[in-house]
Design an enzyme around this catalytic site. Structure first.
Site, PDB file in Angstrom:
ATOM      1  N   ASP A  97       0.760  -1.075   0.170  1.00  0.00           N
ATOM      2  CA  ASP A  97      -0.132   0.006  -0.012  1.00  0.00           C
ATOM      3  C   ASP A  97       0.809   1.443   0.013  1.00  0.00           C
ATOM      4  O   ASP A  97       1.963   1.140   0.507  1.00  0.00           O
ATOM      5  CB  ASP A  97      -1.127   0.100   1.090  1.00  0.00           C
ATOM      6  CG  ASP A  97      -1.669  -1.185   1.333  1.00  0.00           C
ATOM      7  OD1 ASP A  97      -2.389  -1.675   0.211  1.00  0.00           O
ATOM      8  OD2 ASP A  97      -2.270  -1.474   2.434  1.00  0.00           O
TER       9      ASP A  97
HETATM   10  N1  URA Z   1      -1.383  -5.812   4.015  1.00  0.00           N
HETATM   11  C1  URA Z   1      -1.630  -4.619   4.199  1.00  0.00           C
HETATM   12  O1  URA Z   1      -2.787  -4.536   4.504  1.00  0.00           O
HETATM   13  N2  URA Z   1      -1.012  -3.630   3.229  1.00  0.00           N
HETATM   14  C2  URA Z   1       0.145  -3.848   2.622  1.00  0.00           C
HETATM   15  O2  URA Z   1       0.671  -2.895   2.225  1.00  0.00           O
HETATM   16  C3  URA Z   1       0.353  -5.193   2.595  1.00  0.00           C
HETATM   17  C4  URA Z   1      -0.040  -6.155   3.319  1.00  0.00           C
END
Ligand code: URA
Length: 242
Positions: free
Chosen positions: A107
């Site tokens: 993310d």
């Molecule tokens: N899980 C999440 O919630 N975000 C990420 O970036 C990676 C794994």
């Protein structure tokens, strides 16, 4: 030993532009081969251990590129971003030209280890859910993490879009508000949703490991490095062992 290849083809394969542009770089005396200014774009050159210098910057020849990157916050992992700059803007332009892709995205607000490559088979091998490759995330929470929450994560939680439970395969409490959790799948916002499902919340998320590969301690945020034979062997052991 790999067959020698023409310098123009080598430059093109590394992402320095069209074949014509690569030839012009040589004619403009902007390319060195192992420290010596090159004169002929058609010259055939052995690629083993080859160090190019293009427009004043050294470049190791790699037939396929495999790199580790320490992602900073507020960057998106796609080439065409929506709200934040792309992580690819932090990498050398030849990587973009040669189509490098992330091995599983993070993310925009997540930091830490990303593997990036232009080897489609490698990307598939590392991301296919069948291989169960563990990814370790360091999770910082606003509320203290309880043993009940850890047990719940290990026993499996149901997320709203899938009846199959999602498990942590390992949890190590680092401090009251920090948990190192391993997961093997890569569902959408998986860690954040798992933490919400057990009644806590993710304030900060940082990935530290993928399979047997651990983020190098000296790889600063925003920096990248090549993966070499030994790193790839280590990574393929995490896959082939399954
Ligand atoms: N899980 C999440 O919630 N975000 C990420 O970036 C990676 C794994």
């Amino acid at each position: 030993m790999a067959k020698p290849i023409s310098l123009e083809k080598i430059l093109f394969s590394q992402g320095f532009g069209t074949r014509r542009y690569c030839s012009d770089l040589v004619y403009a005396d902007l390319v060195k081969v192992n420290g010596v200014v090159a004169e002929d774009p058609e010259e055939r050159i052995p690629t083993e251990g080859l160090i190019l210098n293009v427009e004043g910057k050294d470049w190791e020849y790699h037939e396929k590129a495999y790199i580790a990157f320490n992602k900073p916050p507020n960057y998106e992992c796609s080439h065409k971003t929506t709200h934040h700059p792309s992580i690819y803007s932090l990498l050398p332009a030849p990587f973009v030209e040669r189509g490098l892709q992330c091995v599983g995205r993070l993310d925009y607000d997540t930091t830490g280890l990303l593997l990036i490559s232009d080897d489609g088979q490698f990307i598939h091998k590392m991301t296919t859910p069948k291989k169960n490759i563990g990814k370790v995330y360091e999770i910082t929470t606003p509320d203290p993490i309880t043993q009940y929450q850890i047990d719940h994560l290990m026993n499996g939680v149901i997320l709203d879009d899938d009846p199959r439970p999602c498990y942590a395969t390992a949890c190590k409490q680092v401090s009251e508000n920090v948990l190192a959790m391993t997961i093997v799948e890569g569902r959408y916002h998986q860690v954040k949703r798992m933490m919400a499902a057990v009644g806590n919340h993710v304030a900060k998320l940082h990935r530290t490991e993928i399979g047997a590969y651990v983020m190098p301690a000296d790889l600063a945020e925003g920096q990248w490095r090549w993966l070499y034979e030994d790193d790839l062997k280590q990574l393929s052991q995490s896959v082939d062992a399954k």
